[in-house]
Write a protein that holds these residues in place. Sequence first.
Motif, PDB file in Angstrom:
ATOM      1  N   ILE A   1       0.841  -1.206   0.000  1.00  0.00           N
ATOM      2  CA  ILE A   1       0.000   0.000   0.000  1.00  0.00           C
ATOM      3  C   ILE A   1       0.874   1.252   0.000  1.00  0.00           C
ATOM      4  O   ILE A   1       0.637   2.197  -0.763  1.00  0.00           O
ATOM      5  CB  ILE A   1      -0.942   0.005   1.225  1.00  0.00           C
ATOM      6  N   VAL A   2       1.908   1.264   0.855  1.00  0.00           N
ATOM      7  CA  VAL A   2       2.816   2.411   0.925  1.00  0.00           C
ATOM      8  C   VAL A   2       3.531   2.624  -0.407  1.00  0.00           C
ATOM      9  O   VAL A   2       3.656   3.761  -0.889  1.00  0.00           O
ATOM     10  CB  VAL A   2       3.840   2.216   2.066  1.00  0.00           C
ATOM     11  N   VAL A   3       4.004   1.539  -1.007  1.00  0.00           N
ATOM     12  CA  VAL A   3       4.696   1.619  -2.311  1.00  0.00           C
ATOM     13  C   VAL A   3       3.770   2.196  -3.375  1.00  0.00           C
ATOM     14  O   VAL A   3       4.163   3.066  -4.159  1.00  0.00           O
ATOM     15  CB  VAL A   3       5.201   0.222  -2.737  1.00  0.00           C
ATOM     16  N   SER A   4       2.532   1.731  -3.398  1.00  0.00           N
ATOM     17  CA  SER A   4       1.568   2.201  -4.406  1.00  0.00           C
ATOM     18  C   SER A   4       1.297   3.693  -4.258  1.00  0.00           C
ATOM     19  O   SER A   4       1.270   4.438  -5.248  1.00  0.00           O
ATOM     20  CB  SER A   4       0.260   1.412  -4.283  1.00  0.00           C
ATOM     21  N   LEU A   5       1.099   4.148  -3.026  1.00  0.00           N
ATOM     22  CA  LEU A   5       0.836   5.570  -2.784  1.00  0.00           C
ATOM     23  C   LEU A   5       2.039   6.429  -3.176  1.00  0.00           C
ATOM     24  O   LEU A   5       1.895   7.449  -3.859  1.00  0.00           O
ATOM     25  CB  LEU A   5       0.502   5.797  -1.301  1.00  0.00           C
ATOM     26  N   TRP A   6       3.234   6.010  -2.759  1.00  0.00           N
ATOM     27  CA  TRP A   6       4.435   6.816  -2.986  1.00  0.00           C
ATOM     28  C   TRP A   6       4.782   6.898  -4.467  1.00  0.00           C
ATOM     29  O   TRP A   6       4.955   7.984  -5.019  1.00  0.00           O
ATOM     30  CB  TRP A   6       5.600   6.245  -2.187  1.00  0.00           C
ATOM     31  N   PHE A   7       4.890   5.743  -5.117  1.00  0.00           N
ATOM     32  CA  PHE A   7       5.293   5.749  -6.523  1.00  0.00           C
ATOM     33  C   PHE A   7       4.210   6.327  -7.428  1.00  0.00           C
ATOM     34  O   PHE A   7       4.516   6.935  -8.452  1.00  0.00           O
ATOM     35  CB  PHE A   7       5.681   4.342  -6.976  1.00  0.00           C
ATOM     36  N   GLY A   8       2.947   6.151  -7.046  1.00  0.00           N
ATOM     37  CA  GLY A   8       1.874   6.758  -7.828  1.00  0.00           C
ATOM     38  C   GLY A   8       1.983   8.272  -7.845  1.00  0.00           C
ATOM     39  O   GLY A   8       1.877   8.912  -8.899  1.00  0.00           O
ATOM     40  N   ALA A   9       2.235   8.855  -6.670  1.00  0.00           N
ATOM     41  CA  ALA A   9       2.388  10.313  -6.570  1.00  0.00           C
ATOM     42  C   ALA A   9       3.639  10.795  -7.301  1.00  0.00           C
ATOM     43  O   ALA A   9       3.620  11.832  -7.977  1.00  0.00           O
ATOM     44  CB  ALA A   9       2.438  10.731  -5.109  1.00  0.00           C
ATOM     45  N   CYS A  10       4.745  10.053  -7.173  1.00  0.00           N
ATOM     46  CA  CYS A  10       5.999  10.454  -7.828  1.00  0.00           C
ATOM     47  C   CYS A  10       5.894  10.380  -9.343  1.00  0.00           C
ATOM     48  O   CYS A  10       6.395  11.254 -10.059  1.00  0.00           O
ATOM     49  CB  CYS A  10       7.147   9.571  -7.345  1.00  0.00           C
ATOM     50  N   ILE A  11       5.244   9.350  -9.855  1.00  0.00           N
ATOM     51  CA  ILE A  11       5.058   9.223 -11.304  1.00  0.00           C
ATOM     52  C   ILE A  11       4.213  10.371 -11.831  1.00  0.00           C
ATOM     53  O   ILE A  11       4.512  10.971 -12.871  1.00  0.00           O
ATOM     54  CB  ILE A  11       4.413   7.866 -11.644  1.00  0.00           C
ATOM     55  N   PHE A  12       3.159  10.704 -11.090  1.00  0.00           N
ATOM     56  CA  PHE A  12       2.302  11.820 -11.499  1.00  0.00           C
ATOM     57  C   PHE A  12       3.084  13.125 -11.533  1.00  0.00           C
ATOM     58  O   PHE A  12       2.898  13.967 -12.422  1.00  0.00           O
ATOM     59  CB  PHE A  12       1.120  11.941 -10.534  1.00  0.00           C
ATOM     60  N   SER A  13       3.991  13.320 -10.576  1.00  0.00           N
ATOM     61  CA  SER A  13       4.713  14.587 -10.454  1.00  0.00           C
ATOM     62  C   SER A  13       5.889  14.709 -11.407  1.00  0.00           C
ATOM     63  O   SER A  13       6.180  15.793 -11.909  1.00  0.00           O
ATOM     64  CB  SER A  13       5.213  14.771  -9.015  1.00  0.00           C
ATOM     65  N   TYR A  14       6.585  13.592 -11.697  1.00  0.00           N
ATOM     66  CA  TYR A  14       7.864  13.714 -12.392  1.00  0.00           C
ATOM     67  C   TYR A  14       7.934  13.049 -13.765  1.00  0.00           C
ATOM     68  O   TYR A  14       8.890  13.285 -14.502  1.00  0.00           O
ATOM     69  CB  TYR A  14       8.980  13.138 -11.508  1.00  0.00           C
ATOM     70  N   MET A  15       6.970  12.251 -14.127  1.00  0.00           N
ATOM     71  CA  MET A  15       7.065  11.556 -15.410  1.00  0.00           C
ATOM     72  C   MET A  15       6.094  12.086 -16.457  1.00  0.00           C
ATOM     73  O   MET A  15       5.937  11.511 -17.525  1.00  0.00           O
ATOM     74  CB  MET A  15       6.877  10.041 -15.203  1.00  0.00           C
TER      75      MET A  15
END
Length: 312
Positions: free
Chosen positions: A246-260
């Motif tokens: 759950i933590v991985v999904s939240l973190w990487f989801g937000a980072c992908i939205f912001s930086y990719m």
Amino acid sequence: MWLRNQTSLADFILEGLFDDSPTHLFLFFLTMVVYLVALSGNTLTILLICVDRGLHTPMYFLLSQLSLMDLMHFCTTIPKMATNYLSGSKSISFVGCATQHFLYLSLGGAECVLLALMSYDRYVAICHPLRYTVLMSRKVALMMALTSWLGASLNSLIHTVILMHFPFCGSRKIHHFYCEYPAVVKLVCGDVTVYETTVYICSIVLLLLPIILVSTSYGFILHSVIEMHSAGSKRNAFATCSSHFIVVSLWFGACIFSYMRPRSQRTPLQDKVGSVFYSIITPTLNPLIYTLRNKDVAKALRRVLRRGIITQ
């Protein structure tokens, strides 16, 4: 040349998150409540893992490092935002902006690497439980933490030095509540096409490699769980991995939205929303997810509280 250097070292102006309207005043106080919850939750997690001997394992050591990264992450941005809002000042010095950029980028990168390495810890625990103490010794866990901290710090230092070396001009107004890369790079006077492309590629690598490692680890975990015959063993395996997933999904989801996302599809509002999610919301949820869903942490908290009551 001297005049240009003096201009480049001048203060920046942070737009911030809130204005003086009643609605934004309420949102500001709500943000501060969330900040205090995140501060308390992560601090409690770190102290609990340090104090209770039952949590002196590689998994909980890595969890303490994750909480430390979250704690430092929102303390890098929120206090400055709150100070500016309450004082009415929106300025941040050149050195302050560079420091903030270095810290948030270091901590974000370290968290990406650490979450990926924590998935390996879960893989070993599920797929090779009898060899866990050998494959995941304290030395291995320490090396994982050092790799996360040092690798991300080196990457951040290089990017920060290059970015802050460019000449800045215009209003020097950063359309953000802290010195995040996408907002700062818009103030550069010169051609940064090559640098932006390089940063974009580095972001993809820093995000995709951990995601590949996480996906591979959970692929093996899923395969092992499917082969288990006991329903209880399957439940325990899912319970062991669910918090991390759950933590991985939240973190990487937000980072992908912001930086990719391509620069053409970025707006200041979207950048702010993404940043609020991974710099405030995610650090607040992480200790709650791990604590509420983890029986060992709950038992350790009861032991510490009982010990404190008996001592008194």
